[in-house]
Write an enzyme that holds these catalytic residues in place. Sequence first.
Site, PDB file in Angstrom:
ATOM      1  N   ASP A   1      40.276  42.902  34.697  1.00  0.00           N
ATOM      2  CA  ASP A   1      41.236  43.235  35.756  1.00  0.00           C
ATOM      3  C   ASP A   1      40.572  43.311  37.125  1.00  0.00           C
ATOM      4  O   ASP A   1      39.355  43.477  37.239  1.00  0.00           O
ATOM      5  CB  ASP A   1      41.897  44.589  35.455  1.00  0.00           C
ATOM      6  CG  ASP A   1      43.039  44.484  34.458  1.00  0.00           C
ATOM      7  OD1 ASP A   1      43.324  43.364  33.986  1.00  0.00           O
ATOM      8  OD2 ASP A   1      43.651  45.523  34.150  1.00  0.00           O
ATOM      9  N   ASP A   2      41.402  43.237  38.155  1.00  0.00           N
ATOM     10  CA  ASP A   2      40.996  43.476  39.551  1.00  0.00           C
ATOM     11  C   ASP A   2      40.107  42.379  40.137  1.00  0.00           C
ATOM     12  O   ASP A   2      39.344  42.621  41.075  1.00  0.00           O
ATOM     13  CB  ASP A   2      40.301  44.844  39.718  1.00  0.00           C
ATOM     14  CG  ASP A   2      41.147  46.000  39.216  1.00  0.00           C
ATOM     15  OD1 ASP A   2      42.365  45.833  39.084  1.00  0.00           O
ATOM     16  OD2 ASP A   2      40.581  47.079  38.953  1.00  0.00           O
TER      17      ASP A   2
ATOM     18  N   HIS B   1      48.985  46.429  38.277  1.00  0.00           N
ATOM     19  CA  HIS B   1      47.854  47.276  38.657  1.00  0.00           C
ATOM     20  C   HIS B   1      48.270  48.736  38.478  1.00  0.00           C
ATOM     21  O   HIS B   1      49.343  49.145  38.928  1.00  0.00           O
ATOM     22  CB  HIS B   1      47.504  46.970  40.127  1.00  0.00           C
ATOM     23  CG  HIS B   1      46.289  47.671  40.645  1.00  0.00           C
ATOM     24  ND1 HIS B   1      45.095  47.703  39.977  1.00  0.00           N
ATOM     25  CD2 HIS B   1      46.092  48.380  41.804  1.00  0.00           C
ATOM     26  CE1 HIS B   1      44.205  48.379  40.699  1.00  0.00           C
ATOM     27  NE2 HIS B   1      44.785  48.800  41.799  1.00  0.00           N
TER      28      HIS B   1
END
Length: 301
Positions: free
Chosen positions: A11-12, A132
């Site tokens: 993620d991210d 998110h």
Amino acid sequence: MLQVKLIVTGDDFGYCPRRNQGILDCFLAGAISNVSLLVNGSAAADAAKLARRHNIPIGLHANLSEGSPVCEVLKTNSSLLNQDGFFHGKMGFRTALSKGLLNMSEVKQELKAQVELFHELTGHLPPHMDGHQHVHVLPEVRHVFAEVLEEYGIKYTRVPIEPGLHNCDWIPPSLMDFYLGVEEDSFNTVDVFTKHGIRWPDIYIGLSTMGRNMSVSSVRSAIDSAVLQLRARAPPSSTGTIELMVHPGYPSVPPVGGCGEGPDDFSQSWERLHELQTLVKPELRSYYKSRNIQLCSFKDL
């Protein structure tokens, strides 16, 4: 024999150059098989270039809680912004939502703008899209999120219901409260996503193995539990899918990084590097091989 496919999603992606490098190193080491892009991240364009150059399967990490919107008309005078002109934050978003302060048409506008920007950066629509800080399973938001996925033909998402979460006594009570809230919201989201024809892996893991709680043994244990659940519910000759959510990277160094207001504490901590160093350990790859677990991405499903 049950065939197990494991999607290890970093993620991210796009948060900062050091996060991008850490995620790339993980991918090249065969430790992750999929990434989720923050299009409002300060290094999103660089992340998209890296994905293209190294053929990294990439989806959208829709962000309504950290930093700035990408939709121009929402950058001022929007219900999605706090008094400082940024998104409300992980808990602030939830508080504003519970008080009825968020305009769902603005949520939809921003989600669509993020899909369009993803397309612009990568040259294709995302094969999968999640939220998110798990905002996509929140009340009201889940309906808008599902509509946007259906509208763009995005088939896959994430439903963060982790088997055995209640037994993870190493998770601090305050964090466990948040996780159990995410779980409850996720249970209430299943019917909404199903109605819109959206799919997700059979089992999700990653809350119990985040940051300092990640080790080779904790990842193995979480996957073993997931496989037991798959075997209990699926015919022996079928395929079962698991998504493992991870957050590897080299720690952010302020002021570089973030989504418009600089990097947060978690991104600057040693825990990102700890995840990276754990994921690339050869013992994990040996474990996947010994269990006949195949790493793949959403586009392989």
